[in-house]
Design an enzyme around this catalytic site. Structure first.
Site, PDB file in Angstrom:
ATOM      1  N   TYR A   1      22.178   4.218 -15.575  1.00  0.00           N
ATOM      2  CA  TYR A   1      22.068   3.410 -16.794  1.00  0.00           C
ATOM      3  C   TYR A   1      23.424   2.797 -17.158  1.00  0.00           C
ATOM      4  O   TYR A   1      23.478   1.812 -17.879  1.00  0.00           O
ATOM      5  CB  TYR A   1      21.655   4.285 -17.984  1.00  0.00           C
ATOM      6  CG  TYR A   1      20.198   4.667 -18.083  1.00  0.00           C
ATOM      7  CD1 TYR A   1      19.280   4.381 -17.076  1.00  0.00           C
ATOM      8  CD2 TYR A   1      19.736   5.337 -19.215  1.00  0.00           C
ATOM      9  CE1 TYR A   1      17.947   4.763 -17.208  1.00  0.00           C
ATOM     10  CE2 TYR A   1      18.409   5.711 -19.355  1.00  0.00           C
ATOM     11  CZ  TYR A   1      17.510   5.431 -18.349  1.00  0.00           C
ATOM     12  OH  TYR A   1      16.198   5.808 -18.484  1.00  0.00           O
TER      13      TYR A   1
ATOM     14  N   CYS B   1      21.674  12.421 -22.106  1.00  0.00           N
ATOM     15  CA  CYS B   1      22.361  11.311 -21.446  1.00  0.00           C
ATOM     16  C   CYS B   1      23.316  10.707 -22.474  1.00  0.00           C
ATOM     17  O   CYS B   1      22.869  10.221 -23.527  1.00  0.00           O
ATOM     18  CB  CYS B   1      21.318  10.289 -20.996  1.00  0.00           C
ATOM     19  SG  CYS B   1      22.022   8.804 -20.249  1.00  0.00           S
TER      20      CYS B   1
ATOM     21  N   THR C   1      24.988   8.042 -22.194  1.00  0.00           N
ATOM     22  CA  THR C   1      24.843   6.586 -22.215  1.00  0.00           C
ATOM     23  C   THR C   1      23.671   6.188 -23.106  1.00  0.00           C
ATOM     24  O   THR C   1      23.790   5.292 -23.954  1.00  0.00           O
ATOM     25  CB  THR C   1      24.640   6.083 -20.771  1.00  0.00           C
ATOM     26  OG1 THR C   1      25.702   6.607 -19.964  1.00  0.00           O
ATOM     27  CG2 THR C   1      24.638   4.583 -20.702  1.00  0.00           C
TER      28      THR C   1
ATOM     29  N   CYS D   1      29.671  12.441 -19.373  1.00  0.00           N
ATOM     30  CA  CYS D   1      28.423  12.053 -18.699  1.00  0.00           C
ATOM     31  C   CYS D   1      27.822  13.346 -18.175  1.00  0.00           C
ATOM     32  O   CYS D   1      28.532  14.175 -17.586  1.00  0.00           O
ATOM     33  CB  CYS D   1      28.735  11.095 -17.551  1.00  0.00           C
ATOM     34  SG  CYS D   1      27.336  10.801 -16.443  1.00  0.00           S
TER      35      CYS D   1
HETATM   36  N1  DGL Z   1      23.866  11.306 -17.276  1.00  0.00           N
HETATM   37  C1  DGL Z   1      24.097  10.003 -17.837  1.00  0.00           C
HETATM   38  C2  DGL Z   1      25.114  10.097 -18.970  1.00  0.00           C
HETATM   39  O1  DGL Z   1      25.337  11.163 -19.492  1.00  0.00           O
HETATM   40  C3  DGL Z   1      24.441   9.053 -16.734  1.00  0.00           C
HETATM   41  C4  DGL Z   1      24.282   7.633 -17.113  1.00  0.00           C
HETATM   42  C5  DGL Z   1      24.018   6.725 -15.946  1.00  0.00           C
HETATM   43  O2  DGL Z   1      22.928   6.792 -15.410  1.00  0.00           O
HETATM   44  O3  DGL Z   1      24.900   5.913 -15.629  1.00  0.00           O
HETATM   45  O4  DGL Z   1      25.675   9.109 -19.397  1.00  0.00           O
END
Ligand code: DGL
Length: 295
Positions: free
Chosen positions: A59, A90, A92, A200
């Protein structure tokens, strides 16, 4: 953001959640398994449904409307499966869309945010590195965390391009990954950082790789246990905490992709050997944000 995609389908099953209902946990992919691990440790009697949107990961390089559409669609789907609470595991999706989704889902929500506050509290050198996605780092939510909690600390913020993709492939130690990670960590170490915020949820699966590169020079801040404790408080406050120890405790694992990496990662890093269901969760382009109805 002017236009968002929101699901318009009516959920197929909608029951009034009670304490025996499951908690829904979702991430763009496999990273939220690090949060699921903490939730299982803090709340061992809860049933869990985990959705990895691996078909659409990462994402962190998508646009705002796309992330909001996916978060909303998966939240609605989890409600349709009877979830009593939702963990947006997540950073994001939390940074980009939790306010929007919180207003539209009828169940309690918990999000995850980079641990700026705990990092500023523990750093002795007053230099802290942050690894997170580009979307998280540029979000107003993250900027506001820095404004409120950075104090006299200098935060070196590095987008972790390529790291989510590596974890999605179950790569936590290849030479290519190590070189990429080192290129992100070395400037932080050279600048005197003694603390690293994992902003993340995929990155806790790289903890051994980070240790191999930085040794004991970086203390790692990961908020997954704090998120699990926040979920426990929220379930308590809403009389939704499950106390029936006889329920089936193997999580229900779902993926929008084929689920093979998810099965492997859950088995190797969480010691959970479970099948992964493939699920289709479409988003539909809909009206402007201002026009989309509140639940
Ligand atoms: N695990 C997601 C986060 O904490 C990853 C986001 C991604 O898919 O780029 O931001």
């Amino acid at each position: 953001m002017s236009v968002v995609a929101v699901p318009t389908a009516t959920p197929d099953v909608r029951t009034v959640p009670d304490a025996g209902a499951p908690v829904g946990i979702f991430d763009s992919g496999l990273g939220g398994l690090s949060v699921l691990r903490a939730v299982r440790a803090v709340l061992p009697h809860e049933r869990l449904i985990y959705v990895a949107d691996s078909l659409h990961a990462p994402y962190g390089e998508r646009d705002d409307a796309f992330i909001t559409a996916r978060t909303m669609a998966i939240g609605e789907w989890l409600v349709s499966q009877g979830a009593k609470a939702l963990v947006v595991a997540c950073n994001t999706a939390t940074a980009q869309s939790i306010a929007f989704v919180r207003e539209r889902l009828a169940i309690p929500l918990v999000g995850v945010e980079p641990g700026v506050k705990p990092a500023a509290a523990v750093s002795k050198s007053r230099v802290v590195g942050v690894l997170a996605t580009q979307v998280t780092l540029r979000s107003t939510r993250f900027q506001s965390l820095l404004d409120r909690y950075a104090g006299d600390c200098r935060f070196i913020c590095q987008p972790g391009h390529g790291l989510v993709q590596a974890v999605e492939r179950c790569d936590t130690s290849s030479p290519e990954l190590m070189a990429l990670l080192e290129s992100y960590l070395k400037p932080m170490l050279d600048a005197g950082a003694d603390t690293l915020v994992l902003g993340c949820t995929h990155y806790p699966f790289l903890d051994r790789a980070i240790r191999d590169i930085a040794g004991e020079r970086l203390q790692i801040v990961d908020t997954s246990v704090a998120v699990a404790r926040q979920l426990a408080r929220l379930l308590d406050a809403n009389a939704l905490k499950n106390s029936d120890a006889s329920l089936e405790l193997m999580p229900r694992f779902c993926s929008t992709a084929d689920g093979e990496s998810q099965r492997q990662l859950a088995a190797s890093l969480l010691q959970l050997d479970a099948a992964v269901e493939h699920v289709d969760i479409p988003s539909r382009l809909a009206s402007a944000l201002a026009e989309s109805p509140l639940a």
